[in-house]
Design a protein around this motif. Structure first.
Motif, PDB file in Angstrom:
ATOM      1  N   ASP A 164      48.047  31.922  33.653  1.00  0.00           N
ATOM      2  CA  ASP A 164      47.708  30.524  33.853  1.00  0.00           C
ATOM      3  C   ASP A 164      46.375  30.265  33.171  1.00  0.00           C
TER       4      ASP A 164
ATOM      5  N   ARG B 134      50.949  17.728  37.573  1.00  0.00           N
ATOM      6  CA  ARG B 134      50.230  18.260  38.733  1.00  0.00           C
ATOM      7  C   ARG B 134      50.126  17.173  39.791  1.00  0.00           C
TER       8      ARG B 134
ATOM      9  N   GLY C 165      48.056  28.412  43.097  1.00  0.00           N
ATOM     10  CA  GLY C 165      47.487  29.690  43.557  1.00  0.00           C
ATOM     11  C   GLY C 165      46.891  29.492  44.932  1.00  0.00           C
TER      12      GLY C 165
ATOM     13  N   GLY D 140      45.265  33.842  41.331  1.00  0.00           N
ATOM     14  CA  GLY D 140      44.266  34.638  40.633  1.00  0.00           C
ATOM     15  C   GLY D 140      43.641  35.641  41.588  1.00  0.00           C
ATOM     16  N   ARG D 141      42.922  35.096  42.560  1.00  0.00           N
ATOM     17  CA  ARG D 141      42.118  35.911  43.469  1.00  0.00           C
ATOM     18  C   ARG D 141      42.880  37.068  44.109  1.00  0.00           C
TER      19      ARG D 141
ATOM     20  N   HIS E 293      36.607  36.222  40.149  1.00  0.00           N
ATOM     21  CA  HIS E 293      35.430  35.343  40.186  1.00  0.00           C
ATOM     22  C   HIS E 293      34.156  36.164  40.355  1.00  0.00           C
TER      23      HIS E 293
END
Ligand SMILES: *Cc1c(COP(=O)(O)O)cnc(C)c1O
Length: 420
Positions: A75, A141, A229, A274-275, A370
């Motif tokens: 992404d 979105r 996410g 992601g995280r 991050h």
């Protein structure tokens, strides 16, 4: 309770520091792959499931390549992220482009790569058409506004800059249909670091119901739905990891009751986390440079918030292990700081830790998302290296540390000589 065990010993880290000085981030390949496989296994009964790893969490092409081998896409939300995905060998519909306030050249690149393009606003239909031409498949979105509660990190959807309102979605798909587009996607992203699996099931149901309604009213067929996410991770030892099974089972049930029941299947279900994909499997390793005792007891590290700014900017908790002192009593209270000239450059405040000595090595947990990615150069701080602990125990450097030369690379000192 989540285990805050480390995948390495103090001796192993000491050995690594002979070659790669601290500070550095080190990522655990085995754990990343096991987690990726757990996610796939949980979602294997969910229609057309695919995860698009949100590059911004850990923008390193070596990691992207590992995840690609597990069937993950990427992404992206900027031109450099699109290029990173391309360099990692991802292409076409392995790439989701979810941007906002997007410049024309990013749409051009995304279109060129054949990526899924996820538009953030009604006005972007015309903008995309003008600058890149409309792709075969277009995604919007959705911002559910008052229909969905947000959470602390991302805020309430009504206050969020992202996405279309509900009414705008109907209008947008109608416009696309009139323009001859035949393939459609729907996306939302309303949570960040959310630990309640039910939240994701509710979001999925909301989107599935919306797909049913739009399909009927506008007369189009959806090819995919992207649930976004936002799956959280247990930064604190007392927290529990989110159950992929609960999300997957709930998502499948909601899908069967809506999309499938209405005869609209198949619609592929995507995530763009992601995280949760890399966060828990990264560690910032830093050495204690100074101890300082004033009104409080301070541990000064060779890392700073330039290496990991989450504690500094959000007051986020990151667990800390003093290597080799895992069994010692945490009977001292410290502020663990970096050297930046900002008082929020602290990795921990009033943290109970075992007694620390100069030279001790600290592992700051959960830096795999991050962490390095949010690094910056304020105050002349340089970003650290990134290392990968391979499954076979080897350590490879997947990004070198910045040097002073990198820091000065954008300045013209020649021009300075004649400057009065
Ligand atoms: C940040 C972001 C993600 C990933 O969020 P995580 O909380 O890391 O899972 C996914 N999609 C978009 C559009 C994002 O901005």
């Amino acid at each position: 309770m989540v285990s805050k065990k480390l995948p390495f010993t103090k001796e192993e880290i000491l050995k690594i520091t002979e070659k790669y000085p601290t500070p550095f981030h080190i990522y655990d390949e085995k754990a990343i792959l096991e987690n990726a496989r757990r996610l796939k296994e949980a979602f294997k009964a969910v229609s057309g499931f695919k995860e698009f790893f949100a590059i911004k969490a850990l923008p390193n092409p070596y990691i992207l390549k590992l995840l690609k081998a597990e069937g993950f896409g990427a992404d992206c939300s900027s031109l450099p992220e699109l290029i990173l995905a391309e360099k990692a060998g991802l292409t076409g519909e392995e790439i989701m482009f979810s941007s906002n306030d997007t410049p024309a050249e990013e749409f051009v690149k995304a279109k060129e790569l054949g990526a899924y393009i996820n538009l953030d606003d009604l006005s972007h239909i015309e903008y995309l058409e003008k600058h890149a031409g409309l792709p075969e498949i277009v995604c919007f979105r959705y911002n559910p506004g008052p229909l969905k509660e947000g959470n602390a990190i991302i805020g309430t959807p009504e206050e969020a800059k992202y996405g279309f309102t509900r009414e705008q979605l109907f209008e947008g798909y109608k416009i696309l249909k009139e323009k001859g587009i035949k393939r459609f996607g729907l996306h939302t992203m309303v949570a960040s670091n959310e630990l309640d699996p039910k939240y994701f099931v509710e979001t999925a149901r909301l989107l599935f119901e919306l797909i049913v309604e739009i399909s009927e009213k506008v007369g189009i067929t959806f090819e995919f739905v992207n649930l976004g996410g936002g799956i959280g991770i247990p930064y604190r030892p007392e927290q529990e990891p989110v159950s992929y099974d609960v999300i997957a089972k709930g998502t499948k049930a909601a899908y069967d009751e809506t999309i499938k029941a209405k005869g609209l299947a198949p619609v592929s279900v995507f995530l763009e986390c992601g995280r949760v994909i890399t966060g828990p499997y990264g560690y910032l390793i830093s050495q204690v440079r100074h101890l300082k005792h004033t009104y409080k007891d301070y541990v000064g590290l060779d890392a700073s918030m330039a290496n990991l700014m989450r504690p500094g900017i959000y007051g986020a908790y990151h667990h800390i292990t003093v290597l080799g002192k895992e069994k010692n009593k945490p009977d001292h209270i410290y502020d663990v700081t970096g050297s930046l000239c900002e008082n929020n450059d602290k990795f921990a405040i009033n943290r109970n830790l075992p007694e620390i000595e100069v030279g001790d090595l600290l592992a700051i947990h959960d830096s795999g998302a991050h962490g390095h990615a949010m690094g910056f150069n304020y105050n002349g701080k340089l970003r650290s290296a990134e290392l990968l602990l391979r499954e076979d125990g080897r350590v490879v450097r997947i990004r070198r540390a910045e040097t002073i030369k990198d820091y000065f690379a954008t300045l013209d000192f020649e021009g300075l000589k004649d400057f009065k």
